[in-house]
Structures are given as structure tokens and as C-alpha cells.
Write a protein that holds these residues in place. Structure first.
Motif, PDB file in Angstrom:
ATOM      1  N   ALA A  44       0.867  -1.182   0.000  1.00 12.58           N
ATOM      2  CA  ALA A  44       0.000   0.000   0.000  1.00 12.58           C
ATOM      3  C   ALA A  44       0.903   1.231   0.000  1.00 12.58           C
ATOM      4  N   VAL A  45       0.839   2.001  -1.077  1.00 12.88           N
ATOM      5  CA  VAL A  45       1.743   3.145  -1.220  1.00 12.88           C
ATOM      6  C   VAL A  45       1.153   4.352  -0.491  1.00 12.88           C
ATOM      7  N   SER A  46       1.810   4.703   0.635  1.00 11.53           N
ATOM      8  CA  SER A  46       1.231   5.686   1.550  1.00 11.53           C
ATOM      9  C   SER A  46       1.908   7.059   1.475  1.00 11.53           C
ATOM     10  N   LYS A  47       2.678   7.286   0.400  1.00 12.41           N
ATOM     11  CA  LYS A  47       3.348   8.593   0.268  1.00 12.41           C
ATOM     12  C   LYS A  47       2.313   9.720   0.306  1.00 12.41           C
ATOM     13  N   THR A  48       2.686  10.786   0.985  1.00 12.53           N
ATOM     14  CA  THR A  48       1.838  11.983   1.205  1.00 12.53           C
ATOM     15  C   THR A  48       0.653  11.742   2.159  1.00 12.53           C
TER      16      THR A  48
ATOM     17  N   LEU B 211      10.930   0.897   0.641  1.00 19.46           N
ATOM     18  CA  LEU B 211      11.295   2.131  -0.038  1.00 19.46           C
ATOM     19  C   LEU B 211      11.152   1.901  -1.536  1.00 19.46           C
ATOM     20  N   ILE B 212      10.341   2.740  -2.185  1.00 18.28           N
ATOM     21  CA  ILE B 212      10.059   2.519  -3.606  1.00 18.28           C
ATOM     22  C   ILE B 212      10.519   3.688  -4.482  1.00 18.28           C
ATOM     23  N   GLY B 213      11.132   4.714  -3.864  1.00 17.50           N
ATOM     24  CA  GLY B 213      11.590   5.867  -4.641  1.00 17.50           C
ATOM     25  C   GLY B 213      13.101   5.959  -4.662  1.00 17.50           C
TER      26      GLY B 213
ATOM     27  N   GLY C 273       9.614  -2.481 -11.668  1.00 17.44           N
ATOM     28  CA  GLY C 273       9.509  -1.666 -12.876  1.00 17.44           C
ATOM     29  C   GLY C 273       8.241  -0.815 -12.863  1.00 17.44           C
ATOM     30  N   ILE C 274       8.352   0.351 -13.487  1.00 16.12           N
ATOM     31  CA  ILE C 274       7.207   1.262 -13.636  1.00 16.12           C
ATOM     32  C   ILE C 274       6.933   1.407 -15.130  1.00 16.12           C
ATOM     33  N   ALA C 275       5.725   1.035 -15.541  1.00 17.34           N
ATOM     34  CA  ALA C 275       5.404   1.097 -16.971  1.00 17.34           C
ATOM     35  C   ALA C 275       5.151   2.542 -17.410  1.00 17.34           C
TER      36      ALA C 275
ATOM     37  N   GLY D 197       3.102  -3.013 -11.336  1.00 15.20           N
ATOM     38  CA  GLY D 197       1.671  -2.749 -11.272  1.00 15.20           C
ATOM     39  C   GLY D 197       1.355  -1.680 -10.240  1.00 15.20           C
ATOM     40  N   MET D 198       0.599  -0.663 -10.668  1.00 17.37           N
ATOM     41  CA  MET D 198       0.157   0.436  -9.815  1.00 17.37           C
ATOM     42  C   MET D 198      -1.359   0.578  -9.981  1.00 17.37           C
ATOM     43  N   SER D 199      -1.955   1.626  -9.414  1.00 17.81           N
ATOM     44  CA  SER D 199      -3.419   1.764  -9.460  1.00 17.81           C
ATOM     45  C   SER D 199      -3.986   1.624 -10.868  1.00 17.81           C
ATOM     46  N   GLY D 200      -3.309   2.233 -11.832  1.00 17.15           N
ATOM     47  CA  GLY D 200      -3.874   2.288 -13.174  1.00 17.15           C
ATOM     48  C   GLY D 200      -3.604   1.073 -14.046  1.00 17.15           C
TER      49      GLY D 200
ATOM     50  N   VAL E 121       2.309  -5.891  -6.223  1.00 16.05           N
ATOM     51  CA  VAL E 121       1.869  -4.623  -6.814  1.00 16.05           C
ATOM     52  C   VAL E 121       2.027  -3.511  -5.789  1.00 16.05           C
ATOM     53  N   ARG E 122       2.211  -2.288  -6.283  1.00 12.78           N
ATOM     54  CA  ARG E 122       2.391  -1.112  -5.411  1.00 12.78           C
ATOM     55  C   ARG E 122       1.256  -0.141  -5.720  1.00 12.78           C
ATOM     56  N   ILE E 123       0.297  -0.065  -4.789  1.00 14.29           N
ATOM     57  CA  ILE E 123      -0.914   0.687  -5.103  1.00 14.29           C
ATOM     58  C   ILE E 123      -1.185   1.778  -4.070  1.00 14.29           C
ATOM     59  N   GLY E 124      -1.324   2.993  -4.562  1.00 16.61           N
ATOM     60  CA  GLY E 124      -1.558   4.138  -3.698  1.00 16.61           C
ATOM     61  C   GLY E 124      -2.948   4.715  -3.848  1.00 16.61           C
ATOM     62  N   SER E 125      -3.168   5.462  -4.926  1.00 16.68           N
ATOM     63  CA  SER E 125      -4.395   6.254  -5.040  1.00 16.68           C
ATOM     64  C   SER E 125      -5.677   5.421  -5.016  1.00 16.68           C
ATOM     65  N   LEU E 126      -5.616   4.202  -5.499  1.00 15.29           N
ATOM     66  CA  LEU E 126      -6.814   3.364  -5.487  1.00 15.29           C
ATOM     67  C   LEU E 126      -7.247   3.034  -4.049  1.00 15.29           C
TER      68      LEU E 126
ATOM     69  N   LYS F  34      -7.129   9.962  -4.471  1.00 19.50           N
ATOM     70  CA  LYS F  34      -6.158  10.740  -5.255  1.00 19.50           C
ATOM     71  C   LYS F  34      -5.256  11.566  -4.348  1.00 19.50           C
ATOM     72  N   ARG F  35      -3.950  11.578  -4.673  1.00 16.99           N
ATOM     73  CA  ARG F  35      -3.033  12.448  -3.937  1.00 16.99           C
ATOM     74  C   ARG F  35      -3.183  13.874  -4.438  1.00 16.99           C
ATOM     75  N   GLU F  36      -3.043  14.842  -3.497  1.00 19.17           N
ATOM     76  CA  GLU F  36      -3.152  16.254  -3.906  1.00 19.17           C
ATOM     77  C   GLU F  36      -2.032  16.606  -4.868  1.00 19.17           C
TER      78      GLU F  36
ATOM     79  N   GLY G  52       3.863  13.303  -7.172  1.00 26.43           N
ATOM     80  CA  GLY G  52       4.335  12.198  -6.344  1.00 26.43           C
ATOM     81  C   GLY G  52       5.204  11.165  -7.022  1.00 26.43           C
ATOM     82  N   GLY G  53       5.188  11.109  -8.316  1.00 28.23           N
ATOM     83  CA  GLY G  53       5.956  10.183  -9.152  1.00 28.23           C
ATOM     84  C   GLY G  53       7.002   9.319  -8.467  1.00 28.23           C
ATOM     85  N   THR G  54       8.271   9.589  -8.690  1.00 24.81           N
ATOM     86  CA  THR G  54       9.292   8.728  -8.102  1.00 24.81           C
ATOM     87  C   THR G  54      10.072   9.422  -7.011  1.00 24.81           C
ATOM     88  N   ASN G  55       9.724  10.648  -6.672  1.00 27.26           N
ATOM     89  CA  ASN G  55      10.535  11.279  -5.655  1.00 27.26           C
ATOM     90  C   ASN G  55       9.823  11.932  -4.507  1.00 27.26           C
TER      91      ASN G  55
HETATM   92  C1  PLP Z   1       3.402   6.540  -6.276  1.00 31.44           C
HETATM   93  C2  PLP Z   1       3.983   5.240  -6.668  1.00 31.44           C
HETATM   94  C3  PLP Z   1       3.171   4.105  -6.818  1.00 31.44           C
HETATM   95  C4  PLP Z   1       1.667   4.108  -6.610  1.00 31.44           C
HETATM   96  O1  PLP Z   1       1.031   4.912  -7.533  1.00 31.44           O
HETATM   97  P1  PLP Z   1      -0.576   4.920  -7.626  1.00 31.44           P
HETATM   98  O2  PLP Z   1      -0.831   5.337  -9.033  1.00 31.44           O
HETATM   99  O3  PLP Z   1      -1.041   5.922  -6.631  1.00 31.44           O
HETATM  100  O4  PLP Z   1      -1.062   3.576  -7.325  1.00 31.44           O
HETATM  101  C5  PLP Z   1       3.788   2.915  -7.166  1.00 31.44           C
HETATM  102  N1  PLP Z   1       5.108   2.836  -7.373  1.00 31.44           N
HETATM  103  C6  PLP Z   1       5.927   3.908  -7.249  1.00 31.44           C
HETATM  104  C7  PLP Z   1       7.386   3.720  -7.495  1.00 31.44           C
HETATM  105  C8  PLP Z   1       5.393   5.136  -6.895  1.00 31.44           C
HETATM  106  O5  PLP Z   1       6.211   6.196  -6.765  1.00 31.44           O
END
Ligand code: PLP
Length: 225
Positions: free
Chosen positions: A20-24, A64-66, A150-152, A191-194, A207-212, A216-218, A222-225
Motif C-alpha cells: 500500500a503506497v502511503s506517500k503523502t 522504499l520505492i523511490g 519496474g514502472i510502466a 503494477g500500480m493503481s492504473g 503490486v504497489r498501489i496508492g491512489s486506489l 487521489k493524492r493532492e 508524487g511520481g518517483t521522488n
Molecule cells: C506513487 C507510486 C506508486 C503508486 O502509484 P498509484 O498510481 O497511486 O497507485 C507505485 N510505485 C511507485 C514507485 C510510486 O512512486
């Protein structure tokens, strides 16, 4: 929360782990998901992990994913269970050095640059292969490479995304031939939310899922950093 229940059922049925991606997100929001049963959380900034982890239960597994700067390894190494975003040999050396000091073996993933976008961090396949074949790797007794992240490409083109995940899975499977004392691949983080359904279809194990989950993050940066 309803999204979380749906998601965790979907993933459990397919034996895929959820980060569960909890950034922000504030500690209170993280605790709510924790109480629903989630114990693995991912953050992309060292500072955020350092600030939040004392406020939350001890049995949370932080990933740590960034992008990680070498000068910050020391401050985060005791806290994180898995560093998913190793993107240079120099960083690998630094993690090994700091892990040795605290007498631990730290699990890591190599981040592979699979997207058709310039801005993302990571190795290309050739570079990753070189690292796995590098004799020096065998001497790094305090790191263990569990696989790849990997991030697609961020696109609506599902075929493109599928192709990128498929290539990464091929690499993951073929990489088993380089198995050694500190490399034995059992995690493919994609794999991410989308795009998580495509990723799972193409062999993702994590899978790494945040916004779902959190909404939505403000700050969409938030990308990779
Ligand atoms: C923010 C982030 C995610 C999650 O993104 P969502 O679209 O919110 O699911 C996954 N992986 C990395 C590396 C990220 O920075």
C-alpha cells in the motif's frame, strides 16, 4: 476502504502481494488501512518513512520505492524491510557497507527502466545483467537481491503497458540462471493503481498501489521522488 477489500481479495486469489503506497498520506490514514489488515506500506521519500514510522505499529513492513541517494542510506537502513529502487552499483555498495555495520543482510530489488519515458530511474536490461554477472556482487555479503521493480509508461495504451510488463517478466525468469549466494529472484514488483490488472496478468508477484486505496493524492508530482 471498500476499494481495499475488493483489491485484497482480488490479489489474494492470485497470490500477489500488496504494497500500500502511503506517500503523502498522514499516519492516521495509514493506521486505518493497517487496521483493515494491511501490513506492508511503501514510501518513496526517506524523510517520510523516518517521520511516520515512529507513529505507527512496529510490525509494519516498510518498503522504499523511490530513488535513494547514497548519503541517505544510513538513516533509513534500520527501518526498511525491502529497498525496491536500487538504481546504481554505487548505491548497492553503499547499502552493503551500511548493512555490514549493523550486521544485517538487507533485501533489495533492482529497479529496471521499462517505460518509454526519460524521467524514470533504473537500469536497462543490459546493465542489470552486468550487475548480476559481476564478480564483485558475490563479495557483497550484506545485500540480497530478491528480484526486480519496474514502472510502466504512463499511458492509456494498454498494449504498450502489457508489452513492457511482459518483457520485464521474461527478464525476471531468465535471470534465474545467475542465481548465487546473494541473488535468488522471487519478487517481481510491477503494477500500480492504473495498470495492476495487466501487471498481474503478466506475472507480477507484488503490486504497489496508492491512489486506489487512499484516494487521489493532492500532489500529483508524487511520481518517483
Ligand atoms: C506513487 C507510486 C506508486 C503508486 O502509484 P498509484 O498510481 O497511486 O497507485 C507505485 N510505485 C511507485 C514507485 C510510486 O512512486
Amino acid at each position: 476502504m471498500t476499494n481495499y477489500s475488493y483489491l485484497i481479495n482480488y490479489l489474494n486469489e492470485r497470490k500477489v502481494k500488496l504494497v500500500a503506497v502511503s506517500k503523502t498520506q498522514p499516519a492516521s490514514a495509514i493506521l486505518e488501512i493497517y487496521n483493515a489488515g494491511q501490513h506492508i506500506f511503501g514510501e518513496n521519500r526517506v524523510q517520510e518513512i523516518i517521520e511516520k514510522h515512529p507513529l505507527l505499529p512496529d510490525d509494519i513492513e516498510w518498503h522504499l520505492i523511490g530513488h535513494l541517494q547514497t548519503n541517505k542510506v544510513k538513516s533509513v537502513i534500520r527501518i526498511v524491510k525491502l529497498i525496491q529502487s536500487v538504481d546504481s552499483f554505487k548505491l548497492l555498495r553503499e547499502i552493503n557497507k551500511e548493512a555490514k555495520k549493523i550486521n544485517r543482510v538487507v533485501d533489495v530489488l533492482l529497479q529496471i527502466h521499462i517505460a518509454h519515458e526519460e524521467t524514470k530511474f533504473g537500469f536497462n536490461y543490459g546493465e542489470a545483467k552486468e550487475i548480476l554477472m559481476d564478480g564483485d556482487l558475490r563479495n557483497m555479503k550484506h545485500i540480497f537481491i530478491r528480484g526486480f521493480m519496474g514502472i510502466a509508461t504512463f499511458t492509456d495504451d494498454a498494449d504498450q503497458v502489457r508489452k513492457e510488463f511482459r518483457e520485464l517478466n521474461n527478464f525476471y525468469r531468465l535471470s534465474a540462471q545467475y542465481k548465487g549466494s546473494n541473488f535468488n529472484p522471487d519478487i517481481l514488483s510491477m503494477g500500480m493503481s492504473g495498470d495492476y490488472e495487466i501487471a498481474v496478468d503478466e506475472g507480477s508477484t507484488m503490486v504497489r498501489i496508492g491512489s486506489l486505496i487512499f484516494g487521489k493524492r493532492e500532489n500529483k508530482a508524487g511520481g518517483t521522488n
